[in-house]
Structures are given as structure tokens and as C-alpha cells.
Scaffold this active site. Structure first.
Site, PDB file in Angstrom:
ATOM      1  N   ARG A  70     -12.805  -3.626  -6.420  1.00  0.00           N
ATOM      2  CA  ARG A  70     -12.665  -4.512  -5.245  1.00  0.00           C
ATOM      3  C   ARG A  70     -13.973  -4.565  -4.502  1.00  0.00           C
ATOM      4  O   ARG A  70     -14.838  -3.557  -4.442  1.00  0.00           O
ATOM      5  CB  ARG A  70     -11.978  -3.305  -4.273  1.00  0.00           C
ATOM      6  CG  ARG A  70     -10.580  -4.380  -3.915  1.00  0.00           C
ATOM      7  CD  ARG A  70      -9.866  -3.382  -2.931  1.00  0.00           C
ATOM      8  NE  ARG A  70     -10.478  -2.019  -2.347  1.00  0.00           N
ATOM      9  CZ  ARG A  70      -9.533  -1.599  -1.294  1.00  0.00           C
ATOM     10  NH1 ARG A  70      -8.457  -1.943  -0.697  1.00  0.00           N
ATOM     11  NH2 ARG A  70     -10.027  -0.346  -0.734  1.00  0.00           N
ATOM     12  N   TYR A 129     -10.999   1.853  10.821  1.00  0.00           N
ATOM     13  CA  TYR A 129     -12.469   2.156  10.164  1.00  0.00           C
ATOM     14  C   TYR A 129     -12.723   1.275   9.057  1.00  0.00           C
ATOM     15  O   TYR A 129     -13.728   1.410   8.466  1.00  0.00           O
ATOM     16  CB  TYR A 129     -11.968   3.678   9.397  1.00  0.00           C
ATOM     17  CG  TYR A 129     -10.792   3.786   8.527  1.00  0.00           C
ATOM     18  CD1 TYR A 129     -10.852   3.259   7.359  1.00  0.00           C
ATOM     19  CD2 TYR A 129     -10.041   4.682   9.295  1.00  0.00           C
ATOM     20  CE1 TYR A 129      -9.751   3.442   6.756  1.00  0.00           C
ATOM     21  CE2 TYR A 129      -8.536   4.513   8.588  1.00  0.00           C
ATOM     22  CZ  TYR A 129      -8.575   4.305   7.064  1.00  0.00           C
ATOM     23  OH  TYR A 129      -7.451   4.080   6.638  1.00  0.00           O
ATOM     24  N   LYS A 130     -12.190   0.202   8.796  1.00  0.00           N
ATOM     25  CA  LYS A 130     -12.119  -0.764   7.760  1.00  0.00           C
ATOM     26  C   LYS A 130     -13.126  -1.870   8.426  1.00  0.00           C
ATOM     27  O   LYS A 130     -14.223  -1.777   8.825  1.00  0.00           O
ATOM     28  CB  LYS A 130     -10.884  -1.283   7.102  1.00  0.00           C
ATOM     29  CG  LYS A 130     -10.319  -0.204   6.474  1.00  0.00           C
ATOM     30  CD  LYS A 130      -9.104  -0.597   5.680  1.00  0.00           C
ATOM     31  CE  LYS A 130      -8.248   0.557   5.029  1.00  0.00           C
ATOM     32  NZ  LYS A 130      -6.805   0.176   4.666  1.00  0.00           N
ATOM     33  N   ASP A 188       1.379  -4.887   8.574  1.00  0.00           N
ATOM     34  CA  ASP A 188       0.070  -4.041   8.516  1.00  0.00           C
ATOM     35  C   ASP A 188      -0.887  -5.108   8.456  1.00  0.00           C
ATOM     36  O   ASP A 188      -1.209  -5.796   7.379  1.00  0.00           O
ATOM     37  CB  ASP A 188       0.426  -3.157   7.324  1.00  0.00           C
ATOM     38  CG  ASP A 188      -0.543  -2.090   7.096  1.00  0.00           C
ATOM     39  OD1 ASP A 188      -1.657  -2.306   7.466  1.00  0.00           O
ATOM     40  OD2 ASP A 188      -0.477  -1.190   6.186  1.00  0.00           O
ATOM     41  N   PHE A 247       0.869  -1.034   0.143  1.00  0.00           N
ATOM     42  CA  PHE A 247       0.100  -0.152  -0.016  1.00  0.00           C
ATOM     43  C   PHE A 247       0.812   1.286  -0.042  1.00  0.00           C
ATOM     44  O   PHE A 247       1.835   1.419   0.742  1.00  0.00           O
ATOM     45  CB  PHE A 247      -0.969  -0.015   1.222  1.00  0.00           C
ATOM     46  CG  PHE A 247      -1.932   1.166   1.294  1.00  0.00           C
ATOM     47  CD1 PHE A 247      -3.129   0.641   0.500  1.00  0.00           C
ATOM     48  CD2 PHE A 247      -1.903   2.254   1.755  1.00  0.00           C
ATOM     49  CE1 PHE A 247      -4.290   1.715   0.756  1.00  0.00           C
ATOM     50  CE2 PHE A 247      -2.809   2.964   1.979  1.00  0.00           C
ATOM     51  CZ  PHE A 247      -4.153   2.826   1.328  1.00  0.00           C
TER      52      PHE A 247
END
Ligand code: PLP
Length: 413
Positions: free
Chosen positions: A372, A223-224, A198, A127
Site C-alpha cells: 500500500r 492519526y492517519k 467508517d 477492516f
């Protein structure tokens, strides 16, 4: 419509042991939300708690709430709950700051534990913020630290005797490929390197066993899949064996051994609190705690089982209905290697994702051509997967995606 998969979806919904969780979330009727891997859905409890937190704790309690409402311990309290989801012990996880900032903290702590080595290694496809934070550390080091990216297959071989720390994402943000945390950790440690994992697409998405893998450090998003709300605080894990020696570089007063002694000199807190920096974002932590609490109620084995079943159904339905429409599956076909998402490439991916939004199907797009679809077992039904693929089929076969407004790139994707 594929009758077989549709019938199977109804049967799976009817016997789904996690079905009861859906009602704990605020989800607009008709919306099929396949973006919980980017911003999770709001737990209903979060709305109540936020009102309570601003009216009773903030407006009424004011400064007394630091103790009266236990604001001061929120980073540790929420961190302990997250630890339970990740195979870590209480006192090994702290909820704080953003994932990016926690990457900085974990990398610099790892560097401090591995003097004499100066390379931070990652894979090229990691990422972007992981790369950017590595580059920031290297840039600040005055040439003593180097940031290096290698092809994913070359990663383990690239760990030489200058690599101090390897930064890797366990579940790849685009493909959803799961890295073997225990194996890579052991290989890196055998070569004298530490690893920072991560877990942005792992926490709340797949079973994680940090201590089982002898992990050194980890970070991840709130927040995911943890449903902590927009910009929710992230988390940082540091194995207990590293606490005493890991030197905080972001040595703010909340990470001090005695923040309210107001000493001039910095002394790091003995435990995980040394990874705090400034005053914690109490309201953000309040919302995050609600998301984490729901996740903690769910059985992780059931969650994983449903996640796999949802993605298997998604892929089966795409194979059957959309195989000649230009989609290429880039997630692993082997469910054991796949996180809680399925991803495809398509040359018109951006416009297709926009057109799907108008049909109440929310997925997301990652440049240059990746669609996605996040699969979140606590609030998705098998039925939703069937309906989502029907919408994908319709958007492409009708030519509906091919409108100027769907091609207009927005600032956030
Ligand atoms: C989403 C994500 C992040 C986000 O970092 P923030 O600092 O919270 O914006 C970091 N790493 C990975 C792998 C991600 O998927």
C-alpha cells in the site's frame, strides 16, 4: 527512468498550489514517506504545542488548566474543526477514544434508534476491527443482535427488514475503492436501516459531505490523514436529528448532562457530548488539533486534485517501469473511484516493502500480499512519486528484496 513522467513531475511540482504546506511538517531529508494513510507526519506546530501543553498547561497550570487552557472543551473544539472537513455542522462531531470504541458507540446508538431489528451488516472485506466490534456487540447482546458479513457486491441486496444498521468503510483500506456514500445511505435508509460510515481513510484524504449524504453516524481515525500523532483520539459524527434519541451505552460521566453535578443517575448530555465517555486525553487532543488545523487551511478541491494527480502519476510510472515484475494493481484505475492511495499485490510484497525502507521509501504491507502506498498531498511532491517507483524497480530487478532479514515478519506491519 521514464523521461516523460519525470519532466511532467518537475513541472507539476513547480506549479503546485499546495507546495507551501510541506514545510509545515517535520520530514527527514531524503525520506519518501508513503505511509501517511497509516501514521501521518508530524506537523512542526505540534512539537511546539506539546511543549507548551506539558510545561505551561500541565506543569504550571495543573488542575486550573481544565478551564484556563480550555481542556474541558477540547473534544468538542477539535470535533468542530473536524466537522468542517467532513460536511458536518459544529456540534455534530466529537473527538474521543479510538475508532474501534467509537464504532461500538455508533453501532449501539444506531441499534437503540432501530428497535425491533437485530442485524448489524457489513461487507466481508471490511477492516478487521469493524468486524470484531460488531461481533463484540452481538456477543454481549445475549442473542438479540447478530453480526453479518456479506460479499461487497451483495451488500445492498442483503439489507432486509432485520438489518438495523449497516457498517461500511467509505474508502477501502486495502484497495482504496471509494463507496458512494450518498447512494448507499439512501438505499439503506429506504429499507429502514441506519448506516455507520467508517471514514478512517476518508478524513483529510477525499472530500466528504456527511450532511449532503444524509448520513446517520460516522467514525474515523485521527492519526492517519489528519496527522494527529500516534494513537491520536478518533472522532464520531452523529447527525443532529439523532442526538436526542440515541442512547449511549458507554454512559460515562463526561457524556452526562451535568458531569460535575455528581448525580447518581445517568442523564445523557443533550448534544454530541453524549458520545463522550471518560476524561478526555488532553495531550493527544492537543497534537490532533494541530494536524486538523493544517488540514482545515488547505483547499479540499485542490487537495483532491493533487491526490488524483499523484496517484495517476504513480500508476503511469508503475505501468511503464514495473509492469513485468509481478505487481498487480488492485486499486481502481478510474481515479473517481480511488481514494488517496494506490495498492498492488505481489507474492513477495512483504520483503519488497522491507527492502524499500532501507532505501528510504516507506510504504506498508497488508496481509496476505498487498503493498500500500499512501499519497498525502500536503507533504508529498510529484518528484517523490518518480523516485519511489525508481526504488521499487531497483529493489525488484536487483534481487535486493530477497534477503532473510526482509522476510522476517515484524509484530507491526
Ligand atoms: C485504521 C482503521 C481503523 C483503526 O481503528 P483504531 O481503533 O484506531 O485502531 C478502523 N477502521 C478502519 C477502516 C481503519 O482503516
Amino acid at each position: 527512468m521514464s523521461g516523460v513522467n519525470s519532466t511532467r513531475a518537475n513541472a507539476l511540482d513547480a506549479t503546485d498550489p499546495l507546495a507551501g504546506f510541506r514545510d509545515r511538517f517535520q520530514l527527514r531529508e531524503g525520506l519518501i514517506y508513503l505511509d501517511g494513510n497509516s501514521l501521518g507526519v508530524m506537523p512542526k506546530r505540534a512539537a511546539e504545542r506539546m511543549v507548551e501543553a506539558v510545561t505551561a498547561e500541565w506543569a504550571e497550570g495543573l488542575i486550573t488548566s481544565w478551564l484556563g487552557a480550555d481542556w474541558v472543551n477540547a473534544p468538542r473544539r477539535v470535533g468542530d474543526k473536524i466537522a468542517g472537513l467532513l460536511g458536518a455542522e459544529p456540534g455534530e462531531v466529537i473527538a474521543a477514544d479510538s475508532t474501534s470504541v467509537n464504532i461500538f458507540k455508533a453501532l449501539t446508538a444506531a441499534l437503540s434508534l432501530n428497535p425491533g431489528r437485530g442485524t448489524i451488516l457489513t461487507e466481508t472485506t471490511n477492516f478487521p476491527t469493524d468486524h470484531y466490534m460488531m461481533q463484540g456487540v452481538a456477543g454481549f447482546s445475549g442473542g438479540t443482535v447478530r453480526a453479518k458479513g456479506v460479499e461487497p457486491e451483495a451488500l445492498v441486496d442483503a439489507i432486509d427488514d432485520d438489518v438495523a444498521v449497516v457498517l461500511l468503510t467509505q474508502v477501502h483500506y486495502k484497495s482504496g475503492l471509494i463507496r458512494d456514500m450518498a447512494a448507499v445511505t439512501a438505499q439503506a435508509q429506504a429499507k429502514g436501516a441506519l448506516v455507520v460510515w467508517d471514514l478512517s481513510h476518508s478524513a483529510g484524504a477525499i472530500p466528504v459531505d456527511l450532511n449532503g449524504a444524509n448520513a446517520d453516524f460516522a467514525v474515523g481515525c485521527g492519526y492517519k490523514f489528519l496527522n494527529g500523532g500516534p494513537g491520536a483520539p478518533a472522532f464520531l459524527f452523529a447527525a443532529r436529528r439523532h442526538h436526542a434519541a440515541a442512547r449511549p451505552v458507554l454512559s460515562g460521566w463526561f457524556g452526562h448532562a451535568a458531569p460535575f453535578a455528581f448525580e447518581e443517575g445517568y442523564r445523557a448530555a443533550p448534544g454530541i457530548e453524549r458520545f463522550l465517555c471518560g476524561t478526555p486525553p488532553v495531550l493527544g487532543l492537543t497534537a490532533l488539533e494541530c494536524g486538523v488545523a493544517i488540514m482545515a487551511e488547505a483547499d479540499m478541491a485542490q487537495l483532491r486534485e493533487k491526490s488524483v494527480a499523484l496517484s495517476e502519476l504513480f500508476i503511469a510510472e508503475m505501468d511503464e517501469r514495473c509492469s513485468d515484475l509481478g505487481f498487480v494493481l488492485i486499486s481502481p484505475r478510474d481515479p473517481a473511484l480511488r481514494g488517496s492511495q494506490v495498492s498492488y499485490t505481489h507474492p513477495e510484497g512483504y520483503a519488497i516493502v522491507q527492502a524499500l525502507k532501507d532505501r528510504d521509501v516507506t510504504g506498508d504491507f497488508r496481509a496476505p500480499d498487498v503493498l500500500r502506498f499512501g499519497l498525502t498531498p500536503l507533504y508529498l511532491r510529484y518528484r517523490d512519486v518518480i523516485d519511489a517507483v525508481a526504488a521499487i524497480h531497483e529493489v525488484v530487478t536487483s534481487g535486493d528484496w530477497d534477503k532473510p532479514e526482509y522476510r522476517q515478519r515484524a509484530a507491526v506491519t
